[in-house]
Motif scaffolding. Structure first.
Motif, PDB file in Angstrom:
ATOM      1  N   GLY A   1      -6.537  29.074 -24.864  1.00 23.82           N
ATOM      2  CA  GLY A   1      -6.742  28.978 -23.417  1.00 23.82           C
ATOM      3  C   GLY A   1      -7.252  27.610 -22.996  1.00 23.82           C
ATOM      4  N   ARG A   2      -7.155  27.342 -21.684  1.00 22.84           N
ATOM      5  CA  ARG A   2      -7.559  26.036 -21.152  1.00 22.84           C
ATOM      6  C   ARG A   2      -8.958  26.082 -20.555  1.00 22.84           C
ATOM      7  NH1 ARG A   2      -4.381  22.814 -22.563  1.00 22.84           N
ATOM      8  NH2 ARG A   2      -2.246  23.403 -23.024  1.00 22.84           N
ATOM      9  N   GLY A   3      -9.508  27.268 -20.378  1.00 24.44           N
ATOM     10  CA  GLY A   3     -10.861  27.376 -19.837  1.00 24.44           C
ATOM     11  C   GLY A   3     -10.968  26.853 -18.423  1.00 24.44           C
ATOM     12  N   GLU A   4     -10.048  27.249 -17.569  1.00 21.74           N
ATOM     13  CA  GLU A   4     -10.040  26.706 -16.207  1.00 21.74           C
ATOM     14  C   GLU A   4     -11.287  27.084 -15.421  1.00 21.74           C
ATOM     15  OE1 GLU A   4      -6.107  27.394 -14.574  1.00 21.74           O
ATOM     16  OE2 GLU A   4      -5.380  25.943 -16.068  1.00 21.74           O
ATOM     17  N   ARG A   5     -11.743  28.328 -15.528  1.00 21.73           N
ATOM     18  CA  ARG A   5     -12.951  28.730 -14.791  1.00 21.73           C
ATOM     19  C   ARG A   5     -14.189  28.037 -15.348  1.00 21.73           C
ATOM     20  NH1 ARG A   5     -11.874  34.997 -15.407  1.00 21.73           N
ATOM     21  NH2 ARG A   5     -10.840  34.127 -17.248  1.00 21.73           N
ATOM     22  N   PHE A   6     -14.187  27.777 -16.639  1.00 22.09           N
ATOM     23  CA  PHE A   6     -15.333  27.121 -17.289  1.00 22.09           C
ATOM     24  C   PHE A   6     -15.343  25.635 -16.981  1.00 22.09           C
ATOM     25  CE2 PHE A   6     -17.854  25.304 -20.618  1.00 22.09           C
ATOM     26  CZ  PHE A   6     -18.778  26.274 -20.963  1.00 22.09           C
ATOM     27  N   GLY A   7     -14.126  25.063 -16.942  1.00 22.75           N
ATOM     28  CA  GLY A   7     -14.006  23.626 -16.715  1.00 22.75           C
ATOM     29  C   GLY A   7     -13.684  22.847 -17.975  1.00 22.75           C
ATOM     30  N   ALA A   8     -13.508  23.544 -19.095  1.00 27.56           N
ATOM     31  CA  ALA A   8     -13.173  22.916 -20.377  1.00 27.56           C
ATOM     32  C   ALA A   8     -12.749  24.027 -21.334  1.00 27.56           C
ATOM     33  CB  ALA A   8     -14.382  22.188 -20.954  1.00 27.56           C
ATOM     34  N   PRO A   9     -11.997  23.667 -22.393  1.00 25.97           N
ATOM     35  CA  PRO A   9     -11.684  24.681 -23.416  1.00 25.97           C
ATOM     36  C   PRO A   9     -12.970  25.063 -24.158  1.00 25.97           C
ATOM     37  CG  PRO A   9     -10.220  22.769 -23.598  1.00 25.97           C
ATOM     38  CD  PRO A   9     -11.376  22.368 -22.715  1.00 25.97           C
ATOM     39  N   LYS A  10     -13.670  26.028 -23.586  1.00 25.75           N
ATOM     40  CA  LYS A  10     -15.018  26.440 -24.010  1.00 25.75           C
ATOM     41  C   LYS A  10     -15.089  26.849 -25.474  1.00 25.75           C
ATOM     42  CE  LYS A  10     -13.244  30.690 -22.199  1.00 25.75           C
ATOM     43  NZ  LYS A  10     -12.913  31.425 -20.979  1.00 25.75           N
ATOM     44  N   GLN A  11     -13.948  27.306 -26.016  1.00 21.92           N
ATOM     45  CA  GLN A  11     -13.966  27.830 -27.395  1.00 21.92           C
ATOM     46  C   GLN A  11     -14.276  26.754 -28.435  1.00 21.92           C
ATOM     47  OE1 GLN A  11     -11.410  27.653 -25.293  1.00 21.92           O
ATOM     48  NE2 GLN A  11      -9.415  27.516 -26.281  1.00 21.92           N
ATOM     49  N   PHE A  12     -14.127  25.474 -28.031  1.00 24.14           N
ATOM     50  CA  PHE A  12     -14.380  24.402 -29.002  1.00 24.14           C
ATOM     51  C   PHE A  12     -15.746  23.739 -28.819  1.00 24.14           C
ATOM     52  CE2 PHE A  12      -9.692  24.630 -28.448  1.00 24.14           C
ATOM     53  CZ  PHE A  12      -9.436  25.228 -29.671  1.00 24.14           C
ATOM     54  N   LEU A  13     -16.554  24.282 -27.915  1.00 24.59           N
ATOM     55  CA  LEU A  13     -17.907  23.743 -27.728  1.00 24.59           C
ATOM     56  C   LEU A  13     -18.862  24.314 -28.769  1.00 24.59           C
ATOM     57  CD1 LEU A  13     -18.207  24.014 -23.834  1.00 24.59           C
ATOM     58  CD2 LEU A  13     -17.567  22.016 -25.210  1.00 24.59           C
TER      59      LEU A  13
ATOM     60  N   VAL B   1     -24.313  42.416 -25.675  1.00 17.35           N
ATOM     61  CA  VAL B   1     -24.486  41.023 -26.113  1.00 17.35           C
ATOM     62  C   VAL B   1     -23.136  40.325 -26.326  1.00 17.35           C
ATOM     63  CG1 VAL B   1     -25.249  39.693 -28.145  1.00 17.35           C
ATOM     64  CG2 VAL B   1     -26.809  41.308 -27.047  1.00 17.35           C
ATOM     65  N   ASN B   2     -22.091  41.127 -26.518  1.00 18.07           N
ATOM     66  CA  ASN B   2     -20.755  40.577 -26.809  1.00 18.07           C
ATOM     67  C   ASN B   2     -20.083  40.091 -25.531  1.00 18.07           C
ATOM     68  OD1 ASN B   2     -18.297  39.971 -28.039  1.00 18.07           O
ATOM     69  ND2 ASN B   2     -17.596  42.119 -27.965  1.00 18.07           N
ATOM     70  N   MET B   3     -20.738  39.144 -24.860  1.00 17.78           N
ATOM     71  CA  MET B   3     -20.214  38.622 -23.604  1.00 17.78           C
ATOM     72  C   MET B   3     -19.041  37.681 -23.857  1.00 17.78           C
ATOM     73  SD  MET B   3     -23.289  35.903 -22.919  1.00 17.78           S
ATOM     74  CE  MET B   3     -22.536  35.087 -21.528  1.00 17.78           C
ATOM     75  N   LYS B   4     -18.158  37.581 -22.864  1.00 18.99           N
ATOM     76  CA  LYS B   4     -17.085  36.590 -22.962  1.00 18.99           C
ATOM     77  C   LYS B   4     -17.524  35.354 -22.197  1.00 18.99           C
ATOM     78  CE  LYS B   4     -13.024  37.168 -20.955  1.00 18.99           C
ATOM     79  NZ  LYS B   4     -12.898  36.031 -20.000  1.00 18.99           N
ATOM     80  N   LEU B   5     -17.514  34.211 -22.850  1.00 18.11           N
ATOM     81  CA  LEU B   5     -17.847  32.958 -22.172  1.00 18.11           C
ATOM     82  C   LEU B   5     -16.745  32.688 -21.159  1.00 18.11           C
ATOM     83  CD1 LEU B   5     -18.825  30.831 -25.282  1.00 18.11           C
ATOM     84  CD2 LEU B   5     -20.377  31.699 -23.551  1.00 18.11           C
ATOM     85  N   THR B   6     -17.100  32.755 -19.885  1.00 21.42           N
ATOM     86  CA  THR B   6     -16.087  32.581 -18.842  1.00 21.42           C
ATOM     87  C   THR B   6     -16.412  31.388 -17.954  1.00 21.42           C
ATOM     88  OG1 THR B   6     -15.597  34.945 -18.874  1.00 21.42           O
ATOM     89  CG2 THR B   6     -14.845  33.719 -16.946  1.00 21.42           C
ATOM     90  N   THR B   7     -17.656  31.326 -17.480  1.00 24.42           N
ATOM     91  CA  THR B   7     -18.052  30.189 -16.646  1.00 24.42           C
ATOM     92  C   THR B   7     -19.135  29.384 -17.367  1.00 24.42           C
ATOM     93  OG1 THR B   7     -19.729  31.488 -15.522  1.00 24.42           O
ATOM     94  CG2 THR B   7     -17.548  31.458 -14.515  1.00 24.42           C
ATOM     95  N   GLU B   8     -19.425  28.194 -16.842  1.00 24.93           N
ATOM     96  CA  GLU B   8     -20.301  27.277 -17.561  1.00 24.93           C
ATOM     97  C   GLU B   8     -21.695  27.860 -17.795  1.00 24.93           C
ATOM     98  OE1 GLU B   8     -20.669  23.315 -15.902  1.00 24.93           O
ATOM     99  OE2 GLU B   8     -21.889  22.807 -17.668  1.00 24.93           O
ATOM    100  N   SER B   9     -22.174  28.657 -16.848  1.00 24.16           N
ATOM    101  CA  SER B   9     -23.530  29.205 -17.010  1.00 24.16           C
ATOM    102  C   SER B   9     -23.588  30.202 -18.177  1.00 24.16           C
ATOM    103  CB  SER B   9     -23.987  29.866 -15.714  1.00 24.16           C
ATOM    104  OG  SER B   9     -23.142  30.950 -15.405  1.00 24.16           O
ATOM    105  N   ASP B  10     -22.438  30.754 -18.566  1.00 29.41           N
ATOM    106  CA  ASP B  10     -22.428  31.703 -19.689  1.00 29.41           C
ATOM    107  C   ASP B  10     -22.856  31.045 -21.003  1.00 29.41           C
ATOM    108  OD1 ASP B  10     -21.503  33.751 -18.057  1.00 29.41           O
ATOM    109  OD2 ASP B  10     -19.393  33.385 -18.538  1.00 29.41           O
ATOM    110  N   LEU B  11     -22.642  29.741 -21.123  1.00 32.12           N
ATOM    111  CA  LEU B  11     -22.976  29.051 -22.375  1.00 32.12           C
ATOM    112  C   LEU B  11     -24.493  29.068 -22.607  1.00 32.12           C
ATOM    113  CD1 LEU B  11     -21.399  27.527 -24.638  1.00 32.12           C
ATOM    114  CD2 LEU B  11     -22.035  25.412 -23.489  1.00 32.12           C
ATOM    115  N   ALA B  12     -25.246  28.829 -21.533  1.00 32.09           N
ATOM    116  CA  ALA B  12     -26.702  28.839 -21.654  1.00 32.09           C
ATOM    117  C   ALA B  12     -27.208  30.248 -21.967  1.00 32.09           C
ATOM    118  CB  ALA B  12     -27.330  28.315 -20.362  1.00 32.09           C
ATOM    119  N   VAL B  13     -26.603  31.246 -21.325  1.00 32.09           N
ATOM    120  CA  VAL B  13     -27.002  32.640 -21.576  1.00 32.09           C
ATOM    121  C   VAL B  13     -26.712  33.004 -23.037  1.00 32.09           C
ATOM    122  CG1 VAL B  13     -26.554  35.049 -20.963  1.00 32.09           C
ATOM    123  CG2 VAL B  13     -26.623  33.304 -19.167  1.00 32.09           C
ATOM    124  N   ALA B  14     -25.527  32.612 -23.517  1.00 33.84           N
ATOM    125  CA  ALA B  14     -25.147  32.929 -24.907  1.00 33.84           C
ATOM    126  C   ALA B  14     -26.093  32.236 -25.889  1.00 33.84           C
ATOM    127  CB  ALA B  14     -23.706  32.506 -25.167  1.00 33.84           C
TER     128      ALA B  14
END
Ligand code: CTP
Ligand code: MG
Length: 209
Positions: A11-23, A189-202
């Protein structure tokens, strides 16, 4: 029965703003954590964007994903061997999936289901909306939010994908084809990283683990 897993990471991570899976998330990439969550599989296939080369944990194969999630799953299906009786599909964006979810969905398929998904109860009331106006309030008691990993009898998943449909999860395709999908206990706890704020929560959830 052999179990293979497809991790969709194209995926391209459009809602996140980057391909979040590689962060990086607490020192390990999101996609690598997702691969860890299905490590009990006999083989793992990772679907990647065209321009990305794999440098994560050792896997059986990588494939180039497609323009939609369903296309990426289909690219993964082609790399899974014919003798894999159960296929598991997992989102790369679900870095926090505990390995027991893989065990639970596979066990449900071994026990006879066409497919199995982890479900979690909803805490919010869910409403159907059209043009900003509520048209229906759904009964939360009989709703669950569906997560990955999702496991399927291999021929059932392959048949559901054969007409090249699109859906946000694979279970929906199997349901539409008349298959029986069991719900096993998911994990909030098994959240899907969707938007940028999800990264901090995860990251916070990982530190609490
Ligand atoms: N995915 C994929 N191929 C696509 C689209 C999505 O492999 N063409 C994967 C994503 O990499 C992710 C999972 O499917 O691991 C769930 O998708 P989603 O959370 O929607 O991620 P993205 O599609 O990347 O994000 P967005 O919809 O915001 O663009
Ligand atoms: Mg998407």
């Amino acid at each position: 029965m052999k179990v293979w897993a497809i991790v969709v990471a194209a995926g391209r991570g459009e809602r996140f703003g980057a391909p979040k899976q590689f962060l990086e998330l607490a020192g390990r990439r999101v996609v690598d954590r997702a691969v860890d969550a299905v490590a009990a599989a006999d083989g793992i296939v990772v679907a990647l964007p065209d321009e990305v080369s794999w440098d994560g944990p050792e896997v059986a194969a990588t494939v180039v994903g497609g323009a939609t999630r369903s296309e990426s799953v289909r690219a993964g299906l082609e790399a899974c061997p014919a003798d894999a009786g159960i296929l598991v599909v997992h989102d790369a964006a679900r870095a926090l999936a505990p390995p027991r979810l893989f065990d639970r969905v596979v066990a449900a398929v071994v026990a006879g289901a066409d497919g199995a998904v982890p479900g979690v109860v909803l805490s919010d009331t869910v409403k159907r909306v059209a043009g900003g106006v509520v048209t229906e309030t759904l009964d939360r008691a009989d709703l669950v939010a569906s997560q990955t990993p999702q496991a399927f009898r291999a021929p059932v998943l392959r048949a559901a994908h054969a007409p090249e449909p699109g859906a946000t999860d694979d279970a929906a395709l199997v349901e539409a084809a008349g298959g029986t999908i069991m719900v096993v206990q998911g994990d909030p706890v098994n959240m899907k990283l969707t938007t940028e704020s999800d990264l901090a929560v995860a990251g916070a959830l990982l530190r609490l683990r």
